[in-house]
Enzyme design. Sequence first.
Site: not given
Length: 392
Positions: A36, A193, A350, A373
């Site tokens: 990062r 999911k 991720g 996100g």
Amino acid sequence: MGWKTLDDMDLNGKTVLIRVDINVPVEDGQVTDDTRIQRIVPTVHEVLDRGGKAVLMAHFGRPKGQVVPEMSLSQIVPAVEKCLARTVHFIDGEYGARLGELEMGSVALLENLRFNPGEEKNDEGFASRLASLGDLYVNDAFSAAHRAHASTEAIARLLPSCAGRLMQAELSALETALGTPKRPVVAVVGGAKVSTKLELLSNLVEKTDHLVIGGGMANTFLAAQGIDVGKSLAEHDMTDTASEIISKAKSVGCTIHLPSDVVVAREFKAGAANETVAADACPADAMILDAGPETVANLEGVFDTSETLIWNGPLGAFEIPPFDAATNAAAAKAAELTKAGKLISVAGGGDTVAALNVSGAAEAFTYISTAGGAFLEWMEGKTLPGVAALEG
Ligand code: ADP
Ligand code: MG
């Protein structure tokens, strides 16, 4: 695209506030992965090279509006200095005076913004305090753009603002993949999911030509078709939702691809004894842990005829080999087509990024988003407050 870039700004003699994401993993005071930090280097160097002073603003961890010494950004300073090859002046507490003393060409890093309760509240007062420290605002933290915080949203309305080079690259890549893509577009959505990716699935159904569903969530879609998935991870309360997604896809002309064969095992562990069976033939005491070779061959065929690929979510339980086989094979195919100039490939998430890195395919992809996100929310078709504020 309604936002400005560094090309539109005069940086000479300016104090430039740069919102960055340097929320890196630290163990025993050492940064264990500086990816990062490396990614912000182009923007910071450009500000310095063009005669400005760079004031970096960032968060670290979740101190929830309080001063938590273990979450001080001071521990990141050596890693930032190494990546930038510059001295970094760490500014704690009352920022103003010390910043004024620094010459053009200097780099400063402010203490963890989230030590102040105003940051996460998108507080105007805190944003004005930050804004008073500089002449210009540059947002280079796409990964924080899905949150309306003082340093990502409110501040952009107080100063002349633009996207940094990393933000610009990320937005351009996403725009190419989903905004105005070359068709046909194939989306691969996997992972555990359906419930965490509902909005993603509904948005992609509308915007893509093919939707390949894999991973644990494919089990829920199989169950929705009345197939017994044995002990597989599946959300039986989501089967109606899965059926709705399938009918929506039919009505808008998006072809959904579910696994036709699967790899099943009795234990969730690396090297577990396994067999490949038809998707509707999972034994009652077994669980589906990966897509089978026929499914992979079909998916490769879809990749062959597509111009653009968007990928989020592994196709199987990739952490425990051999259930990484489908994910690796699909990644290798995407990498090969991308290298040959036949596919634009964008991936994020991720676990997806981890899987693509392990498979060795990541480097060949057109773009790998590390934004987590924010990447998902963008893919869901949501407006990101940090991006919207730059457009305002
Ligand atoms: P990302 O982080 O890229 O958005 P997710 O978090 O949604 O991806 O999903 C990744 C997880 O899904 C991994 O931990 C993987 O083991 C799990 N997974 C994928 N397929 C299966 C499966 N068939 N059974 C159980 N878990 C699975
Ligand atoms: Mg995940």
